[in-house]
Scaffold this active site. Structure first.
Site, PDB file in Angstrom:
ATOM      1  N   MET A  30       0.874  -1.159   0.110  1.00 37.43           N
ATOM      2  CA  MET A  30       0.124   0.034   0.147  1.00 37.43           C
ATOM      3  C   MET A  30       1.117   1.254  -0.158  1.00 37.43           C
ATOM      4  O   MET A  30       0.558   2.375   0.368  1.00 37.43           O
ATOM      5  CB  MET A  30      -0.951   0.090   1.234  1.00 37.43           C
ATOM      6  CG  MET A  30      -2.075  -1.088   1.015  1.00 37.43           C
ATOM      7  SD  MET A  30      -3.645  -0.875   2.017  1.00 37.43           S
ATOM      8  CE  MET A  30      -2.963  -0.296   3.475  1.00 37.43           C
ATOM      9  N   HIS A  37       9.320  -3.681   3.370  1.00 38.10           N
ATOM     10  CA  HIS A  37       9.047  -3.818   2.037  1.00 38.10           C
ATOM     11  C   HIS A  37      10.203  -3.824   1.205  1.00 38.10           C
ATOM     12  O   HIS A  37      10.352  -4.927   0.103  1.00 38.10           O
ATOM     13  CB  HIS A  37       8.404  -2.452   1.503  1.00 38.10           C
ATOM     14  CG  HIS A  37       6.993  -2.294   1.959  1.00 38.10           C
ATOM     15  ND1 HIS A  37       6.708  -1.042   3.128  1.00 38.10           N
ATOM     16  CD2 HIS A  37       5.731  -2.795   1.884  1.00 38.10           C
ATOM     17  CE1 HIS A  37       5.752  -0.997   3.297  1.00 38.10           C
ATOM     18  NE2 HIS A  37       4.836  -1.975   2.722  1.00 38.10           N
ATOM     19  N   GLN A  61     -10.235  -2.476   2.388  1.00 32.46           N
ATOM     20  CA  GLN A  61      -9.963  -3.054   3.492  1.00 32.46           C
ATOM     21  C   GLN A  61     -10.016  -2.077   4.983  1.00 32.46           C
ATOM     22  O   GLN A  61      -9.375  -2.731   6.024  1.00 32.46           O
ATOM     23  CB  GLN A  61      -8.611  -3.917   3.343  1.00 32.46           C
ATOM     24  CG  GLN A  61      -7.184  -2.753   3.120  1.00 32.46           C
ATOM     25  CD  GLN A  61      -5.855  -3.502   2.816  1.00 32.46           C
ATOM     26  OE1 GLN A  61      -5.927  -3.878   1.644  1.00 32.46           O
ATOM     27  NE2 GLN A  61      -5.166  -3.625   3.686  1.00 32.46           N
ATOM     28  N   GLY A 146       4.920 -10.017   4.326  1.00 33.79           N
ATOM     29  CA  GLY A 146       5.642 -10.253   5.499  1.00 33.79           C
ATOM     30  C   GLY A 146       5.201 -11.165   6.480  1.00 33.79           C
ATOM     31  O   GLY A 146       3.724 -11.299   6.318  1.00 33.79           O
ATOM     32  N   LYS A 182       8.776  -2.734  11.787  1.00 32.61           N
ATOM     33  CA  LYS A 182       8.645  -1.591  10.967  1.00 32.61           C
ATOM     34  C   LYS A 182       7.211  -1.531  10.243  1.00 32.61           C
ATOM     35  O   LYS A 182       6.493  -2.586   9.887  1.00 32.61           O
ATOM     36  CB  LYS A 182       9.693  -1.988   9.648  1.00 32.61           C
ATOM     37  CG  LYS A 182      11.060  -1.917  10.118  1.00 32.61           C
ATOM     38  CD  LYS A 182      11.625  -0.506   9.623  1.00 32.61           C
ATOM     39  CE  LYS A 182      13.198  -0.642  10.294  1.00 32.61           C
ATOM     40  NZ  LYS A 182      13.834   0.734  10.135  1.00 32.61           N
ATOM     41  N   SER A 183       6.490  -0.415  10.212  1.00 35.15           N
ATOM     42  CA  SER A 183       5.243  -0.218   9.797  1.00 35.15           C
ATOM     43  C   SER A 183       4.993   1.256   9.091  1.00 35.15           C
ATOM     44  O   SER A 183       5.517   2.119   9.823  1.00 35.15           O
ATOM     45  CB  SER A 183       4.219  -0.629  10.664  1.00 35.15           C
ATOM     46  OG  SER A 183       2.851  -0.161  10.381  1.00 35.15           O
TER      47      SER A 183
HETATM   48  O1  PAF Z   1      -0.102  -5.727   3.792  1.00 32.86           O
HETATM   49  C1  PAF Z   1      -0.602  -4.889   3.136  1.00 32.86           C
HETATM   50  O2  PAF Z   1       0.261  -3.878   2.974  1.00 32.86           O
HETATM   51  C2  PAF Z   1      -1.793  -5.051   2.351  1.00 32.86           C
HETATM   52  O3  PAF Z   1      -2.853  -5.617   3.151  1.00 32.86           O
HETATM   53  C3  PAF Z   1      -1.831  -5.351   1.007  1.00 32.86           C
HETATM   54  C4  PAF Z   1      -1.501  -6.994   1.061  1.00 32.86           C
HETATM   55  C5  PAF Z   1      -0.976  -4.780   0.191  1.00 32.86           C
HETATM   56  C6  PAF Z   1      -3.269  -5.516   0.347  1.00 32.86           C
HETATM   57  O4  PAF Z   1      -3.609  -4.277   0.138  1.00 32.86           O
END
Ligand code: PAF
Length: 229
Positions: A30, A37, A61, A146, A182-183
């Protein structure tokens, strides 16, 4: 590195790469990319001819009172990171490109109603929906996630149940030096909240140590809860 915003141009590129016999890896994100990432993209780079990163803040989501609008975004920085690691394509569609109104959902109820699904009832349904769409658009050989939450188990179940011919690769959580995972959402935390959040990694470490002593699952859970509380 190429950047696409439409499903058609993305499919065209994929078709060409597949015709040339290339293997394709997908890293769904995202955006607002961090070292977590980066480690997924790096692993994808090592294992595939073509690396596709999707960069899409998926509205389905997020619950009605969640942080869709506030979710951090920085496409310029994301594309620099992808370029540096050697990604071949960033797919960054708009919400209108991805979803018709109304649209279909993919739902795996079993896990959606437990773990984080308990407090975020539509979250996993939205994740399964967008990931299925990305799988159909990119048709990767492998996809990288992850180990941060139930998502990885959910994706494994989904490819099995819905017969996607895709290998799901789980990659370790990348943490700050003090243990915080990390987020992209860590930017929301003030100093006090950030230090409070460390109870999570402390609880995980406590659980790991206690498992070594042979205690059963209930005892491990109780000890971890105590650390958090
Ligand atoms: O983990 C995420 O960043 C999101 O849930 C994903 C898998 C990209 C789906 O939007």
């Amino acid at each position: 590195m190429q950047i696409t915003t439409t499903i058609n141009e993305t499919k065209e590129l994929i078709k060409k790469w597949k015709k040339d016999g290339k293997s394709i890896g997908l890293v769904p994100t995202m955006g607002f990319l961090h070292e977590g990432h980066a480690s997924l993209i790096q692993k994808c780079r090592e294992e595939n001819d073509i690396v596709v990163v999707s960069d899409f803040v998926n509205p389905t989501q997020f619950g009605p009172n969640e942080d869709l609008e506030a979710y951090p975004r920085d496409f310029e920085r994301d594309s620099q990171l992808c370029e540096r690691i050697g990604a071949d394509l960033i797919f960054c569609p708009s919400s209108e490109e991805m979803y018709h109104d109304p649209h279909a959902f993919v739902s795996i109820d079993l896990l959606s109603e437990t773990l984080c699904g308990k407090t975020r009832p539509i979250h996993f349904k939205g994740v399964c929906t967008v990931v299925s769409k990305l799988f159909n658009i990119v048709t990767p050989n492998r996809a990288y996630f992850g180990q941060k939450d139930a998502q990885l188990a959910l994706q494994r179940l989904m490819v099995l149940d819905l017969n996607f011919d895709i290998e799901i690769i789980g990659c370790p959580i990348i943490r700050e030096e003090d243990g915080l995972a990390k987020s992209s959402r860590n930017t929301y935390l003030n100093t006090q909240e950030r230090s409070a959040a460390l109870c999570l990694s402390r609880a995980v470490r406590t659980g790991q140590q206690i498992i070594q002593t042979g205690m059963d699952a209930e005892q491990v859970l109780a000890a971890m809860r105590a650390v958090i509380e």
